[in-house]
Design a protein around this motif. Structure first.
Motif, PDB file in Angstrom:
ATOM      1  N   TYR A 174     -10.158 -25.291 -88.490  1.00 63.90           N
ATOM      2  CA  TYR A 174      -9.454 -26.453 -87.940  1.00 63.90           C
ATOM      3  C   TYR A 174     -10.268 -26.960 -86.753  1.00 63.90           C
ATOM      4  O   TYR A 174     -10.912 -26.167 -86.044  1.00 63.90           O
ATOM      5  CB  TYR A 174      -8.056 -26.082 -87.453  1.00 63.90           C
ATOM      6  N   ILE A 187      -7.374 -34.461 -85.792  1.00 64.19           N
ATOM      7  CA  ILE A 187      -7.383 -33.056 -86.199  1.00 64.19           C
ATOM      8  C   ILE A 187      -7.907 -32.972 -87.630  1.00 64.19           C
ATOM      9  O   ILE A 187      -7.475 -33.732 -88.509  1.00 64.19           O
ATOM     10  CB  ILE A 187      -5.986 -32.425 -86.094  1.00 64.19           C
ATOM     11  N   ALA A 189      -9.054 -30.375 -91.002  1.00 65.37           N
ATOM     12  CA  ALA A 189      -9.128 -29.114 -91.708  1.00 65.37           C
ATOM     13  C   ALA A 189     -10.476 -29.119 -92.413  1.00 65.37           C
ATOM     14  O   ALA A 189     -10.645 -29.787 -93.435  1.00 65.37           O
ATOM     15  CB  ALA A 189      -7.991 -28.960 -92.709  1.00 65.37           C
ATOM     16  N   TYR A 219       1.681 -21.767 -87.643  1.00 64.70           N
ATOM     17  CA  TYR A 219       0.798 -22.930 -87.775  1.00 64.70           C
ATOM     18  C   TYR A 219       1.284 -24.162 -87.007  1.00 64.70           C
ATOM     19  O   TYR A 219       0.894 -25.286 -87.329  1.00 64.70           O
ATOM     20  CB  TYR A 219       0.600 -23.305 -89.249  1.00 64.70           C
ATOM     21  N   LEU A 235       0.451 -27.686 -88.931  1.00 67.50           N
ATOM     22  CA  LEU A 235      -0.696 -27.562 -89.827  1.00 67.50           C
ATOM     23  C   LEU A 235      -0.268 -26.912 -91.136  1.00 67.50           C
ATOM     24  O   LEU A 235       0.712 -26.167 -91.184  1.00 67.50           O
ATOM     25  CB  LEU A 235      -1.790 -26.729 -89.163  1.00 67.50           C
ATOM     26  N   ASP A 237      -1.555 -24.690 -94.661  1.00 71.55           N
ATOM     27  CA  ASP A 237      -2.605 -23.826 -95.209  1.00 71.55           C
ATOM     28  C   ASP A 237      -2.088 -23.117 -96.460  1.00 71.55           C
ATOM     29  O   ASP A 237      -1.960 -21.891 -96.498  1.00 71.55           O
ATOM     30  CB  ASP A 237      -3.037 -22.806 -94.145  1.00 71.55           C
ATOM     31  N   TYR A 242      -7.304 -20.622 -93.843  1.00 68.42           N
ATOM     32  CA  TYR A 242      -7.435 -20.826 -92.396  1.00 68.42           C
ATOM     33  C   TYR A 242      -6.628 -19.786 -91.618  1.00 68.42           C
ATOM     34  O   TYR A 242      -5.965 -20.098 -90.638  1.00 68.42           O
ATOM     35  CB  TYR A 242      -6.944 -22.230 -92.026  1.00 68.42           C
TER      36      TYR A 242
END
Length: 267
Positions: A174, A187, A189, A219, A235, A237, A242
């Motif tokens: 990230y 932001i 990924a 997250y 976030l 995932d 991650y």
């Protein structure tokens, strides 16, 4: 504790040891006697108390009295940045060279400069995107964390960015990228942009940035700059790519000077 007199023109007391909180500081009258609780090892900042209010003042705004010799203490302790349920991973004011910081691509050591006031500054001059990491192994495999830092930004243009790369496994990561010119946060990924938002333009009125960044085990990412309202981002995932990894500083087309970095993790 011991006493000091407020002198000169820089008479501000800040909530944290950084000048980004310009709209949240307290101006103390010249000649006021304040209590010095302690200082950082690089002698640039002093933790003080004035009229019952605790805060941070630059060393060049104080005249120590009566052979005052402030106790040197770690930043996380003076700033109360370590809770009982947390573990200290990094507390670096760059004065002792305990942690070596390197350019991840060239493996060259990043220089630490000392100002006339005693501030030790990690200086980064970047044209293309530059990733700066520490050789400290405790920062090499971090999942959830809290990060506190303060920096100055110079030679800012429309392409200037700085920020942090985290949960960096070497292939996936990230990345938080901040543009001081447009006052915007992006932001990523890895290479995919997953969040973009303009922030309060008052944050970007000067060259100073005090930053709090945290990532929870579930997250949730939180970013707060210069004491303004934090921004929260959840976030995703689903693939589990991650989960954990290194934390590093990112800079692109900008010169930055970092005063300190403190990182804690949950126990």
């Amino acid at each position: 504790t011991c006493d000091a007199e407020v002198v000169g023109t820089s008479r501000a007391q800040y909530p944290v040891p950084g000048q980004g909180h310009a709209l949240f500081n307290k101006i103390i009258e010249t000649g006021t006697i304040v209590k010095v609780v302690g200082r950082l090892s690089d002698a640039g900042w002093y933790k003080t108390e004035a009229s019952g209010v605790s805060g941070w003042m630059k060393s060049n705004s104080l005249k120590l009295l009566n052979s005052c010799r402030p106790t040197v203490l770690d930043l996380h302790y003076l700033a109360n940045w370590l809770n009982p349920d947390e573990t200290l991973v990094l507390d670096d004011t760059f004065s002792s060279n305990t942690n070596v910081w390197i350019d991840a691509a060239s493996q060259k050591t990043i220089l630490v400069n000392t100002t006339p006031q005693g501030d030790a500054i990690l200086s980064i001059q970047s044209n293309n995107e530059t990733i700066i990491t520490t050789t400290n192994p405790r920062v090499s495999n971090v999942s959830a964390f809290k990060l506190y830092t303060s920096l100055t930004a110079d030679k800012v243009n429309n392409d200037s960015r700085f920020g942090f790369r985290f949960r960096d496994s070497g292939t996936d990561y990230y990345q938080l990228s901040f543009s001081p010119k447009s006052c915007k946060i992006d932001i990523y990924a890895t290479s995919e942009l997953i969040f973009s938002n303009n922030i309060n333009p008052q944050i970007c009125i000067d060259r100073y940035y005090d930053i709090f960044l945290s990532l929870s085990p579930d997250y949730k990412l939180e970013i707060q700059i210069n004491g303004f309202d934090p921004i929260s981002v959840n976030l995703q995932d689903p693939s589990g790519r991650y989960a954990s990894g290194k934390i590093g500083i990112v800079a692109s087309n900008i010169d930055t000077g970092t005063d300190y970095i403190v990182i804690t993790t949950p126990k």
